[in-house]
Scaffold this active site. Sequence first.
Site, PDB file in Angstrom:
ATOM      1  N   HIS A  84       0.855  -1.197   0.000  1.00 23.20           N
ATOM      2  CA  HIS A  84       0.000   0.000   0.000  1.00 23.20           C
ATOM      3  C   HIS A  84       0.883   1.237   0.000  1.00 23.20           C
ATOM      4  O   HIS A  84       1.949   1.234   0.618  1.00 23.20           O
ATOM      5  CB  HIS A  84      -0.916   0.009   1.232  1.00 23.20           C
ATOM      6  CG  HIS A  84      -2.065   0.940   1.093  1.00 23.20           C
ATOM      7  ND1 HIS A  84      -1.970   2.282   1.371  1.00 23.20           N
ATOM      8  CD2 HIS A  84      -3.326   0.734   0.665  1.00 23.20           C
ATOM      9  CE1 HIS A  84      -3.143   2.860   1.128  1.00 23.20           C
ATOM     10  NE2 HIS A  84      -3.980   1.947   0.701  1.00 23.20           N
TER      11      HIS A  84
ATOM     12  N   ASP B 145      -8.027  -4.846  -0.515  1.00 18.47           N
ATOM     13  CA  ASP B 145      -8.522  -5.673  -1.624  1.00 18.47           C
ATOM     14  C   ASP B 145      -8.246  -7.159  -1.453  1.00 18.47           C
ATOM     15  O   ASP B 145      -8.672  -7.967  -2.279  1.00 18.47           O
ATOM     16  CB  ASP B 145      -7.892  -5.182  -2.933  1.00 18.47           C
ATOM     17  CG  ASP B 145      -8.428  -3.804  -3.292  1.00 18.47           C
ATOM     18  OD1 ASP B 145      -7.609  -2.890  -3.515  1.00 18.47           O
ATOM     19  OD2 ASP B 145      -9.653  -3.646  -3.290  1.00 18.47           O
TER      20      ASP B 145
HETATM   21  C1  SDX Z   1      -6.093   0.528  -3.112  1.00 22.43           C
HETATM   22  O1  SDX Z   1      -4.133   4.881  -1.981  1.00 22.43           O
HETATM   23  C2  SDX Z   1      -5.126   4.317  -1.450  1.00 22.43           C
HETATM   24  O2  SDX Z   1      -5.582   4.699  -0.366  1.00 22.43           O
HETATM   25  C3  SDX Z   1      -5.752   3.196  -2.262  1.00 22.43           C
HETATM   26  C4  SDX Z   1      -6.824   2.371  -1.556  1.00 22.43           C
HETATM   27  C5  SDX Z   1      -8.066   3.174  -1.315  1.00 22.43           C
HETATM   28  O3  SDX Z   1      -8.807   2.815  -0.375  1.00 22.43           O
HETATM   29  O4  SDX Z   1      -8.376   4.082  -2.140  1.00 22.43           O
HETATM   30  O5  SDX Z   1      -6.329   1.885  -0.323  1.00 22.43           O
HETATM   31  C6  SDX Z   1      -7.242   1.172  -2.416  1.00 22.43           C
HETATM   32  O6  SDX Z   1      -5.792   0.891  -4.218  1.00 22.43           O
HETATM   33  C7  SDX Z   1      -5.292  -0.517  -2.376  1.00 22.43           C
HETATM   34  C8  SDX Z   1      -4.075  -1.018  -3.207  1.00 22.43           C
HETATM   35  C9  SDX Z   1      -4.586  -2.059  -4.212  1.00 22.43           C
HETATM   36  N1  SDX Z   1      -3.488  -2.437  -5.154  1.00 22.43           N
HETATM   37  C10 SDX Z   1      -2.893  -3.627  -5.084  1.00 22.43           C
HETATM   38  O7  SDX Z   1      -3.148  -4.491  -4.245  1.00 22.43           O
HETATM   39  C11 SDX Z   1      -1.880  -3.862  -6.214  1.00 22.43           C
HETATM   40  C12 SDX Z   1      -0.608  -4.517  -5.632  1.00 22.43           C
HETATM   41  N2  SDX Z   1       0.105  -3.503  -4.830  1.00 22.43           N
HETATM   42  C13 SDX Z   1       1.203  -2.799  -5.435  1.00 22.43           C
HETATM   43  O8  SDX Z   1       1.105  -2.596  -6.815  1.00 22.43           O
HETATM   44  C14 SDX Z   1       1.673  -1.601  -4.615  1.00 22.43           C
HETATM   45  O9  SDX Z   1       1.828  -2.061  -3.344  1.00 22.43           O
HETATM   46  C15 SDX Z   1       0.836  -0.344  -4.597  1.00 22.43           C
HETATM   47  C16 SDX Z   1       0.607   0.188  -5.960  1.00 22.43           C
HETATM   48  C17 SDX Z   1      -0.444  -0.554  -3.901  1.00 22.43           C
HETATM   49  C18 SDX Z   1       1.624   0.695  -3.776  1.00 22.43           C
HETATM   50  O10 SDX Z   1       2.741   0.995  -4.476  1.00 22.43           O
HETATM   51  P1  SDX Z   1       3.874   1.906  -3.815  1.00 22.43           P
HETATM   52  O11 SDX Z   1       3.606   2.435  -2.483  1.00 22.43           O
HETATM   53  O12 SDX Z   1       4.222   2.885  -4.882  1.00 22.43           O
HETATM   54  O13 SDX Z   1       4.950   0.856  -3.527  1.00 22.43           O
HETATM   55  P2  SDX Z   1       6.275   0.785  -4.289  1.00 22.43           P
HETATM   56  O14 SDX Z   1       5.966   0.547  -5.728  1.00 22.43           O
HETATM   57  O15 SDX Z   1       7.111   1.956  -3.916  1.00 22.43           O
HETATM   58  O16 SDX Z   1       6.878  -0.565  -3.689  1.00 22.43           O
HETATM   59  C19 SDX Z   1       7.950  -0.550  -2.769  1.00 22.43           C
HETATM   60  C20 SDX Z   1       8.634  -1.905  -2.992  1.00 22.43           C
HETATM   61  C21 SDX Z   1       9.074  -2.109  -4.441  1.00 22.43           C
HETATM   62  O17 SDX Z   1      10.142  -3.014  -4.420  1.00 22.43           O
HETATM   63  P3  SDX Z   1      11.689  -2.375  -4.497  1.00 22.43           P
HETATM   64  O18 SDX Z   1      11.728  -1.564  -5.778  1.00 22.43           O
HETATM   65  O19 SDX Z   1      11.821  -1.523  -3.258  1.00 22.43           O
HETATM   66  O20 SDX Z   1      12.586  -3.596  -4.516  1.00 22.43           O
HETATM   67  O21 SDX Z   1       7.708  -2.949  -2.700  1.00 22.43           O
HETATM   68  C22 SDX Z   1       7.490  -3.722  -3.879  1.00 22.43           C
HETATM   69  C23 SDX Z   1       7.894  -2.855  -5.039  1.00 22.43           C
HETATM   70  O22 SDX Z   1       8.270  -3.658  -6.136  1.00 22.43           O
HETATM   71  N3  SDX Z   1       6.058  -4.043  -3.893  1.00 22.43           N
HETATM   72  C24 SDX Z   1       5.574  -5.235  -4.186  1.00 22.43           C
HETATM   73  C25 SDX Z   1       4.180  -5.121  -4.054  1.00 22.43           C
HETATM   74  N4  SDX Z   1       3.876  -3.872  -3.694  1.00 22.43           N
HETATM   75  C26 SDX Z   1       5.036  -3.203  -3.606  1.00 22.43           C
HETATM   76  N5  SDX Z   1       6.192  -6.394  -4.546  1.00 22.43           N
HETATM   77  C27 SDX Z   1       5.363  -7.455  -4.786  1.00 22.43           C
HETATM   78  N6  SDX Z   1       4.013  -7.415  -4.658  1.00 22.43           N
HETATM   79  C28 SDX Z   1       3.395  -6.277  -4.307  1.00 22.43           C
HETATM   80  N7  SDX Z   1       2.082  -6.237  -4.200  1.00 22.43           N
END
Ligand code: SDX
Length: 431
Positions: free
Chosen positions: A306, A363
């Site tokens: 998140h 989710d």
């Molecule tokens: C919602 O913003 C809100 O409030 C949204 C929400 C709402 O109520 O409106 O809460 C609803 O959208 C919830 C999120 C739903 N999305 C998902 O479940 C999709 C999977 N999650 C990821 O795509 C990700 O966690 C995000 C998009 C939700 C958040 O992305 P961030 O904060 O930009 O995280 P990041 O990309 O900076 O990740 C940091 C690290 C990275 O690795 P490194 O580059 O540091 O090695 O964590 C990794 C990312 O690759 N990472 C994941 C991951 N989420 C982050 N690795 C594997 N699986 C994941 N799900």
Amino acid sequence: MQATEKAQLKIRDKEVELPVLVGTEGQVGIDITKLKQQAGCTTYDIGFANTASCISNITYVDGINGVLRYRGFNIEDLVEHCSFIEVAYLLVHGVLPTAAELKKFSRYLNQHSMIHENMHHFFNGFPADSHPMAILASMVTSLSSFYPSLTHKDPTFDITGARLISKVRTIAAFSFKKSQGEPVVYPRHDLSFCANFLNMMFSSPVNPYEIRPEVVRILNKLLILHVDHGQNCSTTAVRLIGSARANLYASISAGICALWGPLHGGANQAVIEMLKRIKNDQRNIKKYVDMAKDKNSPFRLPGFGHAVYKNYDPRARICRKMCDELFGSLQTSDPLLDIARELEHIALNDDYFIERHLYPNVDFYTGILYRAMGIPTNMLTVMFTIGRLPGWIAQWKESTEEESAKIFRPRQIYNGPTRLDFIPIDQRKKA
Ligand code: SDX
């Protein structure tokens, strides 16, 4: 909000003082609204992860401690004691309704639960396998052709909000019935908001739907959990479109399109699709966890991680508990729930997820609960929309109420070619 402190910024030959704003929960923000004229520069913040786009009184999210409050009330209290409509009223009006106010709001919702009969023809224009979010976004925009798009200043804005909350529920149920080739079921004034939705979704002239109180209760709780979440992607889209003084329906339609994305509200559908893939892949959970960790793979674990919560999303915690409640009362089970629980356990004990503070988000479990109610996978983000709508309306109202509100117009750091001499077509070389 008055600045109480100053920050110093030294850049090149300039030193500027910037006002510092402090929110009611102690959040600190440097006010850079005058940075360009003071220091002749902008900031750069990809994804606006470090930028507050507004000052808001609606929702407080503490990502470190896993706290979520709507208008100051903890989400746990609202889920425990309120109906979705009560919380919708709280978001739009800023206070919990009295019994009389709630009765009046419910009356508005009933009065405005139908859609103009001409809109039924729109459904027939969509291919049978259209995604319900595509239908919903189009139908909501078209509401502005049938109903006055009022500004927040209109004394009847409350009716506009209630109209939208009620009609989106009706459009969602109608689009499901149309996708099944079944006749639509009209809303009934004798049913509560959630019972009405379930009846419109699953009742039919030959087989009346049995409305089970425990399902209605869980649906209320699920929708409450989705009502608002601060300045997330889709809410920012709603505010951004509203900042151009576009009408509410057009702004909400933009929010629906943003929420549809699999990184955002579309994640609940992606979670179920992933769990089904794991189930059909000899429950090889480790394969998918490893794929999610693999930098060379675009696969990210849907329902995990998140932008704000670096702790367990309080909504996911509530949903995880509700699974036992719902499956227990329905006396059913779902192999996808067992897979989800095992996947969560593996991920939460894996250094990759621990080091990155990746926990289940809202989710992760919601799709399993909706499945148990009979709601199809491609309708899961529509359910998110029904829940989020009161929050979007409240946020749109708050942003358009600010007389000083400016049109959203971020700047950029230009990194393209400097000035080129024009090249006549007969002198151009193939790129
Ligand atoms: C919602 O913003 C809100 O409030 C949204 C929400 C709402 O109520 O409106 O809460 C609803 O959208 C919830 C999120 C739903 N999305 C998902 O479940 C999709 C999977 N999650 C990821 O795509 C990700 O966690 C995000 C998009 C939700 C958040 O992305 P961030 O904060 O930009 O995280 P990041 O990309 O900076 O990740 C940091 C690290 C990275 O690795 P490194 O580059 O540091 O090695 O964590 C990794 C990312 O690759 N990472 C994941 C991951 N989420 C982050 N690795 C594997 N699986 C994941 N799900």
